[in-house]
Structure formats: structure tokens, C-alpha cells
Motif scaffolding. Structure first.
Motif, PDB file in Angstrom:
ATOM      1  N   LYS A 278       0.251  -4.003   3.737  1.00 36.86           N
ATOM      2  CA  LYS A 278       1.428  -4.739   3.300  1.00 36.86           C
ATOM      3  C   LYS A 278       1.648  -5.928   4.232  1.00 36.86           C
ATOM      4  O   LYS A 278       1.477  -5.816   5.443  1.00 36.86           O
ATOM      5  N   LYS A 279       2.026  -7.063   3.624  1.00 37.42           N
ATOM      6  CA  LYS A 279       2.361  -8.230   4.434  1.00 37.42           C
ATOM      7  C   LYS A 279       3.727  -7.993   5.054  1.00 37.42           C
ATOM      8  O   LYS A 279       4.712  -7.808   4.359  1.00 37.42           O
ATOM      9  N   SER A 280       3.759  -7.977   6.361  1.00 34.52           N
ATOM     10  CA  SER A 280       5.012  -7.679   7.046  1.00 34.52           C
ATOM     11  C   SER A 280       4.967  -8.284   8.439  1.00 34.52           C
ATOM     12  O   SER A 280       3.921  -8.398   9.054  1.00 34.52           O
ATOM     13  N   THR A 281       6.141  -8.675   8.909  1.00 36.05           N
ATOM     14  CA  THR A 281       6.213  -9.208  10.271  1.00 36.05           C
ATOM     15  C   THR A 281       6.492  -8.086  11.264  1.00 36.05           C
ATOM     16  O   THR A 281       6.492  -8.301  12.464  1.00 36.05           O
ATOM     17  N   ASP A 282       6.746  -6.907  10.754  1.00 33.15           N
ATOM     18  CA  ASP A 282       7.028  -5.759  11.612  1.00 33.15           C
ATOM     19  C   ASP A 282       5.709  -5.226  12.174  1.00 33.15           C
ATOM     20  O   ASP A 282       4.870  -4.712  11.444  1.00 33.15           O
ATOM     21  N   LEU A 283       5.526  -5.354  13.480  1.00 30.65           N
ATOM     22  CA  LEU A 283       4.267  -4.975  14.132  1.00 30.65           C
ATOM     23  C   LEU A 283       3.917  -3.516  13.876  1.00 30.65           C
ATOM     24  O   LEU A 283       2.773  -3.183  13.549  1.00 30.65           O
TER      25      LEU A 283
ATOM     26  N   GLN B 254       0.584  -2.021  11.998  1.00 26.38           N
ATOM     27  CA  GLN B 254      -0.331  -1.080  12.652  1.00 26.38           C
ATOM     28  C   GLN B 254      -0.538   0.161  11.791  1.00 26.38           C
ATOM     29  O   GLN B 254      -1.665   0.615  11.594  1.00 26.38           O
ATOM     30  N   LEU B 255       0.566   0.710  11.257  1.00 25.16           N
ATOM     31  CA  LEU B 255       0.468   1.905  10.412  1.00 25.16           C
ATOM     32  C   LEU B 255      -0.300   1.604   9.131  1.00 25.16           C
ATOM     33  O   LEU B 255      -1.142   2.396   8.695  1.00 25.16           O
TER      34      LEU B 255
ATOM     35  N   LEU C  65      -7.618   3.747   5.982  1.00 26.51           N
ATOM     36  CA  LEU C  65      -8.748   4.638   6.240  1.00 26.51           C
ATOM     37  C   LEU C  65      -8.707   5.833   5.289  1.00 26.51           C
ATOM     38  O   LEU C  65      -7.623   6.278   4.903  1.00 26.51           O
ATOM     39  N   PRO C  66      -9.876   6.377   4.901  1.00 36.09           N
ATOM     40  CA  PRO C  66      -9.894   7.490   3.947  1.00 36.09           C
ATOM     41  C   PRO C  66      -9.214   8.742   4.499  1.00 36.09           C
ATOM     42  O   PRO C  66      -9.470   9.151   5.625  1.00 36.09           O
ATOM     43  N   GLY C  67      -8.322   9.320   3.672  1.00 36.04           N
ATOM     44  CA  GLY C  67      -7.655  10.563   4.069  1.00 36.04           C
ATOM     45  C   GLY C  67      -6.545  10.386   5.080  1.00 36.04           C
ATOM     46  O   GLY C  67      -6.048  11.360   5.639  1.00 36.04           O
ATOM     47  N   VAL C  68      -6.146   9.132   5.347  1.00 33.32           N
ATOM     48  CA  VAL C  68      -5.102   8.888   6.346  1.00 33.32           C
ATOM     49  C   VAL C  68      -3.847   8.366   5.659  1.00 33.32           C
ATOM     50  O   VAL C  68      -3.845   7.291   5.070  1.00 33.32           O
ATOM     51  N   GLY C  69      -2.783   9.167   5.735  1.00 29.09           N
ATOM     52  CA  GLY C  69      -1.465   8.724   5.279  1.00 29.09           C
ATOM     53  C   GLY C  69      -0.639   8.356   6.500  1.00 29.09           C
ATOM     54  O   GLY C  69      -1.145   8.345   7.633  1.00 29.09           O
TER      55      GLY C  69
END
Length: 207
Positions: free
Chosen positions: A126-131, A135-136, A142-146
């Protein structure tokens, strides 16, 4: 049945389960007789462990007439005890359907949820200015990563870059991630892209 209602169906070999209906949701479809036999031969709990290892939101779909249980076994309590273990210990929901037609309708419903992430099964950054969100989001691709695993990765490694450069063994130590998911992540990160230009490939090989 799924194709007849216009569902886009892709046939492929899955590590576990029968239908992937969302990025982290897999459905294991079992007839009443198959479910009972998997209880008696010990397969059921092993399958549940593997479902949880590979997917964040697995579902067990129980198809058929529950009255069949009385015909198959003299002790239905063993069957219900196993279902209780699946629901309470593995925290996997069990959804009953009376027939294949109803199973198809349920699968269509699971695929059509408006709040579900649409395919392809690669979560978009997502385009976001929140660092922190950036990062999240980068880790959630990545596969299998929520988001849950993304947070655990940052708690363990500190930065997304350290996650991307970690070994499969190091990734597997993230709580709940497991070896299989760690290997899948490393495969995605280390496999050479088909988009790499031939001139660049030569430079890479020469170096």
C-alpha cells in the motif's frame, strides 16, 4: 459445478488442502466417511498440523449426511471428540454441507467475500507515508505472511532488510512460521527472475 457458475478455477498441486479460496484461506474437503477414516487411522490431526503450518486460516469442510456416522461406527463419541479437538485445540472451523452442490455454493461464497483480498495471491504494497505500515506491507508480500507474522518478524529481526537476508533456519524460528513456510519465503526471495535482462545475466555470471 464450480466452472458452471463461472468461477475461475486453476488446477495445481497443493502442499495440503483441496481449495485455496483466498491468500491465507485453504479448504480441506472431506466426506463423512473420509473424515471418519482419517480419525481412526490418525491422519486427521497430522493434516490439521500441516494445514496450520501452511495457511493462516484453514477450514475443514464436512460434506454429507451426518446420520451416516451411526452406520459406520458404534461409537460416535470418538468422531465428535476428534471434531472437538480440531475446533478447540487446532482452532480450525468445521463447516458442514449436505452435498457437493452445496459445497460448490459455499466455495463460491468464500471466494466472493467483498472484504477478502482479491487475487493474484500477492498482497500489494500500500502507498503510505507511515513507515511502520510500509514495513509491514513489504513483509506481507511474502508467501504465507500476514500482518501477525510480519509483526513477529520485525520483533525478531528489527528491520525488513534483515528479514529478507535471514536464512531459512533463522526465519523458521519466528513463532508459528515453521520450516515449510520459511523455505517458501527463501525460494521467492532467491529464485532468479525471468525479467532479468540477458546482458545483465552475463555480467552477473562474469562477476
Amino acid at each position: 459445478m464450480l466452472k458452471s457458475v463461472g468461477l475461475n478455477l486453476e488446477m495445481k498441486t497443493l502442499p495440503i488442502g483441496d481449495y485455496i479460496v483466498a491468500p491465507e484461506t485453504v479448504v480441506e474437503r472431506k466426506s463423512i466417511r473420509d473424515l471418519l477414516s482419517s480419525v481412526f487411522d490418525g491422519r486427521l490431526f497430522d493434516q490439521c498440523s500441516r494445514l496450520k503450518e501452511h495457511f493462516e486460516f484453514p477450514i475443514v469442510l464436512m460434506e454429507g449426511n451426518v446420520d451416516e456416522i451411526e452406520e459406520i461406527t458404534d461409537n460416535p463419541m470418538i468422531f465428535y471428540g476428534a471434531l472437538s479437538t480440531v475446533a478447540l485445540d487446532f482452532k480450525i472451523p468445521i463447516i458442514p454441507t449436505p452435498s457437493a452442490m452445496h459445497t460448490a455454493k459455499l466455495l463460491v461464497s468464500l471466494c466472493s467475500r467483498t472484504d477478502a483480498i482479491k487475487g493474484p495471491y500477492l498482497k500489494k504494497i500500500k502507498k503510505s507515508t507511515d513507515l511502520e505500515k510500509q514495513q509491514l506491507s513489504s513483509l506481507c508480500s511474502l508467501p504465507g505472511v500476514g500482518e501477525k507474522f510480519a509483526v513477529r518478524m520485525l520483533e525478531r529481526f528489527g528491520t525488513p532488510l534483515k528479514v529478507f537476508t535471514a536464512t531459512a533456519n533463522e526465519l523458521a524460528k519466528v513463532e508459528g512460521l515453521g520450516d515449510a513456510r520459511a523455505k517458501k519465503i527463501k525460494k521467492v526471495l532467491e529464485s532468479q527472475s525471468k525479467h532479468l535482462k540477458k546482458s545483465d545475466q552475463k555480467t552477473l555470471h562474469d562477476s
